[in-house]
Design a protein around this motif. Structure first.
Motif, short mmCIF file in Angstrom:
data_model
loop_
_atom_site.label_atom_id
_atom_site.label_comp_id
_atom_site.label_asym_id
_atom_site.label_seq_id
_atom_site.Cartn_x
_atom_site.Cartn_y
_atom_site.Cartn_z
N VAL A 239 0.84 -0.89 0.07
CA VAL A 239 -0.16 -0.09 -0.01
C VAL A 239 0.87 1.27 -0.07
O VAL A 239 0.73 2.23 -0.82
CB VAL A 239 -0.95 -0.07 1.30
N SER A 263 1.90 -0.74 -11.47
CA SER A 263 1.07 -1.95 -11.98
C SER A 263 1.32 -3.15 -11.45
O SER A 263 0.59 -3.96 -10.91
CB SER A 263 1.09 -1.91 -13.43
N SER A 266 0.54 -3.23 -7.82
CA SER A 266 -1.25 -3.45 -7.66
C SER A 266 -1.43 -5.01 -8.00
O SER A 266 -2.42 -5.59 -7.16
CB SER A 266 -1.85 -2.75 -8.71
N LYS A 271 -5.00 -5.94 -6.48
CA LYS A 271 -5.83 -4.89 -7.30
C LYS A 271 -5.67 -5.04 -8.87
O LYS A 271 -5.07 -4.33 -9.43
CB LYS A 271 -5.46 -3.55 -6.73
N TYR A 272 -6.26 -6.16 -9.22
CA TYR A 272 -6.01 -6.42 -10.51
C TYR A 272 -6.91 -5.42 -11.39
O TYR A 272 -6.18 -5.16 -12.65
CB TYR A 272 -6.51 -7.88 -10.97
N ASP A 273 -7.95 -4.96 -11.31
CA ASP A 273 -8.56 -3.92 -12.16
C ASP A 273 -7.88 -2.82 -12.17
O ASP A 273 -7.69 -2.10 -13.26
CB ASP A 273 -9.92 -3.86 -11.62
N HIS A 274 -7.30 -2.18 -11.09
CA HIS A 274 -6.35 -1.16 -11.14
C HIS A 274 -5.08 -1.48 -11.79
O HIS A 274 -4.69 -0.58 -12.60
CB HIS A 274 -5.98 -0.92 -9.61
#
Length: 279
Positions: A239, A263, A266, A271-274
């Motif tokens: 984070v 990326s 993430s 946080k795959y969508d991010h």
């Protein structure tokens, strides 16, 4: 009478010749001064690619070598060459300044030479000028030279000595942000993640000075934030890593690298969508 007339004519010719030569000399001096002002204006506006042409032409003028601004032009010529990506030519000009021991420009030129030697891995250049730096009493070294010395120590794996030199550069010094960034690099290499993050944070928070000929101050902030993100990522603080990468200024050349690192952090954080949005 004829002889008197001839003497008068010769005197008049001599007077005209003197006045002509004086006028030509004054015009030439004014031409040099105008070209110098043009070069300085281009340099101050950030057009080092154009300023370098003017400074190089001035440097080849025999009459300009006696000018009081000759060594200032040499310094700016070298800085401009370095700025446009020609470090080896810059090193030749810096060498002339150092070898001449020009008081006002000696230490900045020596610091630049050492930095070029380290960046280009020109160990012949480093071996030639490092002893000159080493012989200077510590109390007489400028902050720029201290910074260059610390980097040389780092490349020799003298990490504690490098850290000590970097910590001696005060917060109000123009080299402070760069020193703190490099201190973060040293601490990270020593495995002290807490101290590394603190140093990177100080570098990122330092006031950004005006753009210099030898570096972009925004680059220092970007590198500090990248360093902070990588240290957090290595420590498993994903984070915090993501937050650091997100702060890298968009208008720096390091922004694409920050996006790439962001990326991957993430993905690791789930946080795959991010991560997909960043690609």
């Amino acid at each position: 009478r004829i002889e008197g007339d001839l003497a008068g004519v010769e005197g008049a010719i001599a007077s005209l010749d003197k006045r002509y030569r004086t006028a030509v000399a004054q015009a030439f001096r004014q031409s040099l001064e105008r070209r110098l002002l043009d070069g300085l204006m281009l340099y101050d506006l950030g057009h080092q690619d154009k300023a370098v042409v003017v400074f190089a032409e001035l440097s080849t003028e025999p009459a300009f070598k006696a000018n009081r601004d000759y060594w200032m032009v040499q310094q700016k010529l070298a800085d401009s060459l370095r700025h446009i990506g020609n470090p080896r030519s810059a090193a030749r000009v810096y060498s002339g300044i150092v070898d001449a021991r020009v008081p006002e420009y000696f230490q900045p030129a020596l610091a630049s030479l050492l930095d070029i030697a380290l960046v280009t891995r020109d160990y012949g250049l480093l071996n030639r000028y490092y002893p000159i730096l080493d012989a200077l009493p510590a109390a007489q070294r400028t902050s720029g030279l201290v910074y260059a010395y610390a980097k040389a120590l780092y490349f020799q794996d003298a990490l504690s000595d490098a850290a000590g030199q970097l910590q001696s550069i005060r917060p109000d010094d123009p080299f402070y942000a760069r020193a703190q960034y490099y201190l973060g690099v040293v601490r990270a290499r020593q495995g002290d993640h807490v101290s590394a993050v603190a140093a990177f944070q100080r570098a990122a928070d330092a006031p950004v000075p005006a753009r210099a000929a030898d570096h972009d101050p925004q680059d220092v902030r970007a590198l500090a934030l990248l360093g902070m993100g990588r240290v957090h990522e290595e420590a498993g603080s994903l984070v915090d890593a993501i937050q650091a990468y997100q702060k890298v200024p968009r208008r720096t050349r390091h922004y694409p690298t920050a996006l790439y690192e962001l990326s991957w952090s993430s993905v690791k954080a789930g946080k795959y969508d991010h991560a997909l949005d960043l690609l």
